[in-house]
Design a protein around this motif. Structure first.
Motif, mmCIF file in Angstrom:
data_model
loop_
_atom_site.group_PDB
_atom_site.id
_atom_site.type_symbol
_atom_site.label_atom_id
_atom_site.label_comp_id
_atom_site.label_asym_id
_atom_site.label_seq_id
_atom_site.Cartn_x
_atom_site.Cartn_y
_atom_site.Cartn_z
ATOM 1 N N CYS A 79 -49.518 80.896 15.614
ATOM 2 C CA CYS A 79 -48.301 81.771 15.089
ATOM 3 C C CYS A 79 -47.219 81.512 15.969
ATOM 4 O O CYS A 79 -47.357 81.293 17.047
ATOM 5 C CB CYS A 79 -48.886 83.102 14.952
ATOM 6 N N TYR A 106 -46.519 79.050 11.478
ATOM 7 C CA TYR A 106 -47.594 78.594 11.980
ATOM 8 C C TYR A 106 -47.604 77.290 12.460
ATOM 9 O O TYR A 106 -47.178 76.265 11.488
ATOM 10 C CB TYR A 106 -48.895 78.945 11.283
ATOM 11 N N HIS A 134 -44.954 80.272 7.209
ATOM 12 C CA HIS A 134 -45.406 81.556 7.925
ATOM 13 C C HIS A 134 -44.940 81.322 9.455
ATOM 14 O O HIS A 134 -45.113 81.973 10.252
ATOM 15 C CB HIS A 134 -46.697 82.114 7.599
ATOM 16 N N ARG A 162 -53.820 86.585 14.666
ATOM 17 C CA ARG A 162 -52.999 87.428 13.724
ATOM 18 C C ARG A 162 -53.368 86.688 12.343
ATOM 19 O O ARG A 162 -53.337 85.421 12.174
ATOM 20 C CB ARG A 162 -51.651 87.278 13.858
ATOM 21 N N CYS A 184 -54.290 82.735 13.278
ATOM 22 C CA CYS A 184 -53.700 82.270 14.502
ATOM 23 C C CYS A 184 -54.807 82.220 15.484
ATOM 24 O O CYS A 184 -55.576 82.983 15.727
ATOM 25 C CB CYS A 184 -52.658 83.205 15.202
#
Lengths: 132, 132
Positions: free
Chosen positions: B127, A114, A112, B92, B87
């Motif tokens: 993120c 991250y 994702h 998020r 995040c």
DNA sequence: GCGTTTTTGACAATCATTATCGTTGCCACG
DNA sequence: CGTGGCAACGATAATGATTGTCAAAAACGC
């Protein structure tokens, strides 16, 4: 002046907290530890116990757990990353390692996008002794 | 007499909280939700918001997260068991499923004789948008 | 030893959550 | 349709762990 700000001093109180954690089994709250230090005759302020625990936690020397119930619990753990299996009834704790989980978490996070990934995992159950 | 003790009454407040959660994205604290309900003109007590959230959480209709920072965050989630990738900077959240983790946790717990197993897992990272 | 800087520690402040308890409104039954 | 019981509500107070404050004490380097 000087250049590094990491001047961690070696104080009686810091040693006391660290030593106590070394002897204890299982998790204990900051207030617990403070009370125990008092019983031993060590004169340590509650504020200092909190600060010391936070410092040790930051340094990775102890683990922090936030069980549903509000109190933070601290414990000296074997080094390295691992997780805990905790009994709901009696609090008995088992350390468990899950390499598969670690890599899974990292992989998912990176998928994702991250970065700088960490995670927390606690397993709760009722231990054999408390099942009956 | 009687068969089930689940005498959950259908009240205006419960509907309001549930409805609000249905529209919201992401996690919100109890106090947040309470403030929003007030803004809408719904007259709901803070106590009731807490009680309702607890009830919904017990019923498994919403998820609770306890981030380091103290506040409990609630969210209506897709049904079924899953975890969150959060995040650190902007909050998020991404839902992630990890069947492998579930079974691993269950297996480990049973190996140690623990019954009635549950677990909590949160993944934290930065993120893509916040990395820069 | 001396000065500087960190650390300590008693106390107050914060703040989310929980308990209390009289009131309200839902629901079922007559 | 009316009524009574019982759970839910809600304002407020209480709780209790954690954090902030700041003057005094202790450690370390020299």
């Amino acid at each position: 002046m000087s250049e590094n700000g990491a001047a961690v001093r070696n104080t009686r109180q810091r040693s006391a907290v660290s030593a106590l954690l070394g002897e204890m089994e299982g998790f204990h709250s900051a207030q617990d530890l403070h009370a125990m230090l008092r019983q031993r005759g060590e004169r340590v302020g509650l504020t200092t116990v909190y600060r010391t625990l936070q410092g040790l936690a930051d340094a990775g020397e102890i683990d922090v757990m936030r069980p549903p119930g509000g109190e933070h619990l601290y414990r000296r753990c074997s080094e390295g990353h691992h997780h805990h299996l905790v009994c709901r009834a009696c609090g008995r704790t088992v350390e468990v390692a899950g390499p598969a989980v670690e890599s899974w978490a990292d992989r998912v996070a990176e998928q994702h996008g991250y970065a700088d990934v960490s995670h927390t995992l606690e397993i709760f159950g009722t231990c054999p002794a408390c099942v009956r």
